[in-house]
Design an enzyme around this catalytic site. Structure first.
Site, PDB file in Angstrom:
ATOM      1  CE1 TYR A 509     -31.145 -46.368 -20.805  1.00 36.92           C
ATOM      2  CE2 TYR A 509     -31.145 -44.550 -19.150  1.00 36.92           C
ATOM      3  CZ  TYR A 509     -31.713 -45.244 -20.369  1.00 36.92           C
ATOM      4  OH  TYR A 509     -32.846 -44.311 -20.943  1.00 36.92           O
ATOM      5  CG  HIS A 510     -26.837 -48.659 -13.595  1.00 37.25           C
ATOM      6  ND1 HIS A 510     -26.778 -48.192 -12.250  1.00 37.25           N
ATOM      7  CD2 HIS A 510     -26.327 -47.811 -14.359  1.00 37.25           C
ATOM      8  CE1 HIS A 510     -26.603 -46.820 -12.546  1.00 37.25           C
ATOM      9  NE2 HIS A 510     -26.279 -46.754 -13.603  1.00 37.25           N
ATOM     10  CE1 TYR A 511     -26.383 -53.149 -21.101  1.00 39.75           C
ATOM     11  CE2 TYR A 511     -28.432 -51.534 -20.962  1.00 39.75           C
ATOM     12  CZ  TYR A 511     -27.175 -51.962 -21.679  1.00 39.75           C
ATOM     13  OH  TYR A 511     -26.610 -51.507 -22.567  1.00 39.75           O
TER      14      TYR A 511
END
Length: 584
Positions: A509-511
């Site tokens: 979830y670190h896009y």
């Protein structure tokens, strides 16, 4: 020895989702008098700054700007204070999997790579649904951004004072740390917010009682007389003036409340002191620029976006997502409920993180999986394997894992993709491609990370939490049997770690990317070719800072808020001087 791993089969889905102004006003978190539902908004309003997105960056930015200007925050989601139990550490997975609108805080999307992902839909943004780990960005990241080191330090401290804690070093996390050190991830850096090579304990936004503190808490710093936060306010378009040959200038926004009523908000004056600021995240910011007519002209025209304000071909480009590959380790010993606390930062560029004892109410996941299948069918991806898996679940089961999960996150990454419109609905997900592990260097980092995890599992320091006779490679192979993504499994994954990385990739979830510095915005985050419009969030990043970006994104909101206010003061002083000269 054969262990009873099949009861844990129903829990495997858990692994998908792991991962200096001291002024303070009277309003307390959760009791903000300036926080209102958008249905109460006037048809037309005026503010000095209009911030689109009350998330990780937006809350810090708004609180800072409200010190010396009027600020409107438009947040498409609800309040994290409406359901305090959902923010407790024990409900982490359930909250992340609860994706049914209109009141859910998590919005599912599936990338074109066939990997599940999520967007936050709540005041406080990703800090409301993430694993809570707090770690500052690396020194090189700050230098490349051109940020002042002392001001960065002060901005981090401003955030930490309100919402960051030192986690307790309990059994599983301590054994995990010992395993990392034994695996060669050294030195032991103890507890620190710094991002440095070796093993450390970082901060957490969960307090000692397991209650989550979020970026929404930073609004306690806000001047309540200068700020309004509208919830369930879906921004549909940024408005521009385009007079003659002048550069386009943002002057307002159109937003819609939950009843479908349309509202307009405009900047109080059309001068260089007031601005519209996009803080809608790495998915929302490039999407809304496109829907407002700023993006690749041919693409916008094909979707009927009219007029095209600026032909900006780099909007939506440079999208990246840090790949994650997990290993679930059933434990013969009870484990505490913990999210990411101990972390190994390797020299090779792979970060090793872990959690334990996560609980899941499978009654909630039925809605999640229904939504998964709907998205998959819309994208024309294969559904047979995941449908078969979902049918096997007992959706009335409530369970807690007696297990740990260790993941590797690939730093960078060098692999890049793009974002495009799927339709013109701002509440829908655009089409996003990340191209996981397309770059060989990313793949090498993954292999190094998995190799380190195997060493941790086989270490003496971690041995208390593993069954005798169960090999680390066997635990990796177990993940191959589960449809944790929608990608094809290859038989070579059983012995080729590079193929294993590709087949079992998930998101942490670190896009980031889509509005990158030097391509879409300048070094002050002003959109190139447009006046009175900035983007301040993770979409501007060329890479994700630290082991977890939330600390730096909140810091960035504070840092840029301070800088904008200084610029505002200089401009106003010059305007006053000119007024005096004119009068004389």
């Amino acid at each position: 020895m054969v262990i009873k791993i099949f009861p844990l089969f129903h829990l495997i889905i858990v692994t998908v989702f792991i991962f200096h102004d001291s002024s303070c006003y009277s309003d307390e978190a959760g009791n903000y008098r300036f926080m209102k539902d958008a249905t109460s908004a006037p048809k037309l309003s005026h503010f000095d700054y209009i911030i689109i997105g009350g998330g990780t960056a937006g809350c810090a930015l708004a609180a800072t700007l409200s010190r010396d200007a009027t600020v409107l925050v438009l947040e498409r989601g609800g309040s994290p204070y409406d359901n305090p139990a959902a923010t407790d550490i024990g409900n982490f997975v359930n909250t992340l999997l609860d994706i049914i609108p209109p009141n859910s805080w998590s919005q599912l999307f599936v990338s074109e790579d066939g990997v599940y992902n999520a967007r936050a839909r709540v005041l406080g943004g990703g800090t409301v649904i993430n694993a809570g780990f707090y770690s500052r960005g690396e020194e090189d990241f700050m230098a490349e951004a051109g940020w002042d080191r002392d001001e960065v330090e002060a901005a981090y401290e401003w955030v930490e004072k309100k919402m960051v804690f030192q986690p307790p070093a309990k059994g599983w996390q301590s054994a995990f740390r010992d395993g990392l050190l034994e695996a060669g991830v050294s030195p032991n850096n103890g507890f620190t917010f710094r991002h440095i090579i070796g093993t450390k304990f970082g901060g957490t936004i969960f307090d000692p009682d397991g209650h989550r503190h979020t970026a929404a808490n930073l609004l306690e710093y806000a001047n309540p007389d200068n700020i309004v936060v509208f919830l369930h306010a879906s921004v549909h378009k940024i408005l521009f003036t385009t007079k003659g040959n002048q550069r386009p200038r943002a002057f307002g926004v159109i937003f819609q409340d939950s009843n479908g009523v349309v509202h307009k908000s405009e900047l109080a004056t059309q001068d260089s002191t007031n601005e519209v600021i996009l803080s809608a995240g790495a998915i929302g910011s490039p999407q809304l620029l496109m829907l407002s007519g700023v993006g690749p002209k041919a693409h916008l025209t094909a979707y009927g976006v009219n007029p095209v304000i600026v032909d900006h071909p780099m909007v939506g480009q440079g999208m990246a997502d840090n790949p994650m590959n997990p290993v679930l380790i059933p434990s013969p010993e009870p484990v505490e409920v913990s999210l990411v606390q101990a972390v190994g930062i390797t020299k090779s560029g792979s970060y090793i993180e872990g959690g334990s004892g996560l609980s899941l109410s499978l009654r909630l996941t039925g809605s999640f999986f229904d939504a998964v299948l709907k998205l998959v069918k819309m994208m024309k991806l294969p559904t047979h394997s995941i449908s078969k898996f979902l049918d096997s679940l007992d959706l009335s089961l409530n369970v807690t894992t007696q297990a740990g999960v260790i993941i590797q996150k690939t730093n960078g990454p060098h692999s890049r993709g793009h974002l495009e419109l799927r339709n013109t609905d701002p509440d829908d997900n655009p089409s996003v491609t990340f191209n996981y592990y397309q770059d060989p260097e990313d793949l090498n980092k993954c292999v190094e990370g998995l190799s380190t995890i195997m060493k941790v599992i086989d270490s003496k320091g971690y041995s208390k939490y593993t069954y005798d006779g169960v090999s680390s490679r066997g635990l990796l192979d177990f993940i191959l049997t589960i449809p944790t993504n929608l990608r094809q499994r290859h038989i070579t994954s059983a012995f080729d770690l590079k193929q294993y990385c590709k087949d079992t990739v998930m998101t942490i979830y670190h896009y980031h990317g889509g509005c990158q510095v030097g391509k879409v915005v300048d070094e002050d985050y002003k959109v190139l070719g447009i006046d009175a419009l900035r983007v301040i969030d993770g979409s501007t990043f060329l890479k994700s800072p630290g082991t977890n970006p939330q600390a730096t994104i909140m810091m960035m909101g504070r840092y840029m808020g301070q800088k904008i206010l200084r610029e505002r003061t200089v401009i106003r002083e010059k305007q006053q001087e000119e007024t005096v000269k004119t009068e004389l």
